[in-house]
Design an enzyme around this catalytic site. Structure first.
Site, mmCIF file in Angstrom:
data_model
loop_
_atom_site.group_PDB
_atom_site.id
_atom_site.type_symbol
_atom_site.label_atom_id
_atom_site.label_comp_id
_atom_site.label_asym_id
_atom_site.label_seq_id
_atom_site.Cartn_x
_atom_site.Cartn_y
_atom_site.Cartn_z
ATOM 1 N N HIS A 33 -14.524 -3.575 -6.891
ATOM 2 C CA HIS A 33 -13.613 -2.479 -7.258
ATOM 3 C C HIS A 33 -14.297 -1.372 -8.070
ATOM 4 O O HIS A 33 -13.988 -0.193 -7.904
ATOM 5 C CB HIS A 33 -12.417 -3.056 -8.035
ATOM 6 C CG HIS A 33 -11.170 -2.260 -7.891
ATOM 7 N ND1 HIS A 33 -9.914 -2.820 -7.864
ATOM 8 C CD2 HIS A 33 -10.959 -0.938 -7.765
ATOM 9 C CE1 HIS A 33 -9.008 -1.866 -7.725
ATOM 10 N NE2 HIS A 33 -9.625 -0.718 -7.668
ATOM 11 N N ASP A 60 -4.223 -1.090 2.087
ATOM 12 C CA ASP A 60 -5.236 -1.206 1.038
ATOM 13 C C ASP A 60 -4.580 -1.659 -0.262
ATOM 14 O O ASP A 60 -3.808 -0.923 -0.867
ATOM 15 C CB ASP A 60 -5.906 0.167 0.831
ATOM 16 C CG ASP A 60 -6.972 0.121 -0.250
ATOM 17 O OD1 ASP A 60 -8.150 -0.052 0.093
ATOM 18 O OD2 ASP A 60 -6.628 0.252 -1.454
ATOM 19 N N LYS A 94 -9.599 -6.228 -3.170
ATOM 20 C CA LYS A 94 -10.766 -5.917 -4.022
ATOM 21 C C LYS A 94 -10.865 -6.907 -5.175
ATOM 22 O O LYS A 94 -9.839 -7.385 -5.674
ATOM 23 C CB LYS A 94 -10.621 -4.503 -4.613
ATOM 24 C CG LYS A 94 -10.168 -3.454 -3.605
ATOM 25 C CD LYS A 94 -10.114 -2.060 -4.176
ATOM 26 C CE LYS A 94 -9.493 -1.096 -3.174
ATOM 27 N NZ LYS A 94 -8.031 -1.010 -3.215
ATOM 28 N N TYR A 107 -3.952 -4.545 -8.685
ATOM 29 C CA TYR A 107 -2.681 -3.835 -8.498
ATOM 30 C C TYR A 107 -1.488 -4.767 -8.766
ATOM 31 O O TYR A 107 -0.362 -4.292 -8.915
ATOM 32 C CB TYR A 107 -2.525 -3.278 -7.073
ATOM 33 C CG TYR A 107 -3.575 -2.288 -6.619
ATOM 34 C CD1 TYR A 107 -4.492 -1.730 -7.500
ATOM 35 C CD2 TYR A 107 -3.637 -1.886 -5.284
ATOM 36 C CE1 TYR A 107 -5.457 -0.832 -7.061
ATOM 37 C CE2 TYR A 107 -4.589 -0.983 -4.846
ATOM 38 C CZ TYR A 107 -5.500 -0.466 -5.734
ATOM 39 O OH TYR A 107 -6.439 0.420 -5.289
#
Ligand code: A2P
Length: 284
Positions: free
Chosen positions: A118, A54, A84, A59
């Site tokens: 998200h 994931d 996402k 990120y």
């Protein structure tokens, strides 16, 4: 270390339009893992037996994740990959562009198994159009399933009212200190899979909790393993994060014991309703 050729992780079934998609119930999360650490962490996870990863555009580690997948002996087809779309890329056209950007960072991994909105970011009021872009990506075969994160009941209802479907899955902050019962009941009623982020309470106070510790002693397991069992037996998809190889391995060894009803009830009793992360009503 050699890669394990078969994984012991049970799967859950996601609804994807008229199709169904299998997803491992335990996966590996890489939130807050810097890009240069993501590749070794994901490599260790794949060697340990994890088959679900994931990540997210926000990120900043999709490139590292993609590198680890490309270099792994595990075939891409055996890995369930989630990413996402971030808040500043919401809206129909921008989401389609954000998806292309994620694929460019991840490398040769298409199709994406699960693509998620998200945050609902209600102040922007763009999540319906954003999810509509996910439906197009699914219809075009570029993603296998479409879902969301951090959606509230009212956000899920709005998607259904305006687009005629509920998402396959809602990834929410969820751990014994934040149990989100009303939302989970709504998911169960409408066939939405519940996925837990920060399932270990971000490795903080929860893992020092006296009740968790007492149960861990009884089963001669760690606090983290007890909390992961609580998630699995509650039916959640769970994606613990760690950059520590011994913990990556420990968090995977959760399929050879089972908590009894007393232990599950004691953990159910720990709810405090307090968040570690942002409030979806305000964020974004
Ligand atoms: P680290 O990455 O340094 O190993 P969550 O998944 O709830 O966000 O929790 C992630 C946090 O919990 C990280 O700080 C991680 O530390 C820590 N963590 C992960 N697995 C374990 C474990 N088995 N025991 C203790 N702490 C853990």
């Amino acid at each position: 270390m050699t890669s394990s050729s078969t994984s012991t992780v049970p799967t859950v079934t996601l609804r994807s339009g008229d199709a169904r998609v299998a997803m491992p119930q335990l996966g590996f999360g890489v939130w807050r893992v810097p890009d240069e650490q993501a590749a070794p962490a994901v490599s260790t996870a794949l060697q340990t037996g994890y088959r679900s990863i994931d990540t997210a555009a926000s990120y900043g580690n999709e490139a590292g994740v993609g590198r680890a997948i490309a270099e792994s002996e595990v075939p891409r087809s055996e890995i369930f990959l989630t990413t996402k779309v971030w808040n500043d890329k919401q809206g129909y056209d921008r989401t389609l562009q954000a998806f292309d950007d994620s694929l460019a960072a991840l490398g040769d991994v298409a199709p994406i198994d699960l693509y998620l909105v998200h945050w609902p970011a209600p102040a922007q009021d763009l999540f319906v159009d954003t999810y509509r872009a996910l439906m197009k990506l699914r219809n075009d075969g570029r993603i296998r399933a479409a879902g969301v994160c951090n959606f509230r009941v009212e956000d899920l209802r709005r998607l259904h009212d305006e687009l005629g479907e509920y998402p396959a899955l809602n990834q929410i902050e969820l751990h014994p200190y934040l149990q989100q019962r009303e939302l989970r009941e709504f998911h169960a009623e409408h066939g939405i899979m519940t996925e837990a982020w920060s399932p270990l309470g971000q490795g903080g106070e929860l893992l020092e909790d006296a009740t968790v510790g007492r149960i861990a002693d009884r089963y001669t397991r760690s606090a983290a393993q007890v909390v992961l069992r609580w998630h699995l037996q509650s039916g959640h998809v769970v994606i613990p994060k760690s950059v520590t190889p011994s913990r990556i391995a420990q968090n995977f060894r959760v399929f050879d014991f089972e908590l009894d009803d007393d232990a599950m009830s004691a953990l159910d009793g720990l709810d405090r309703g307090t968040r570690l992360g942002p409030d979806p009503a305000q964020f974004g």
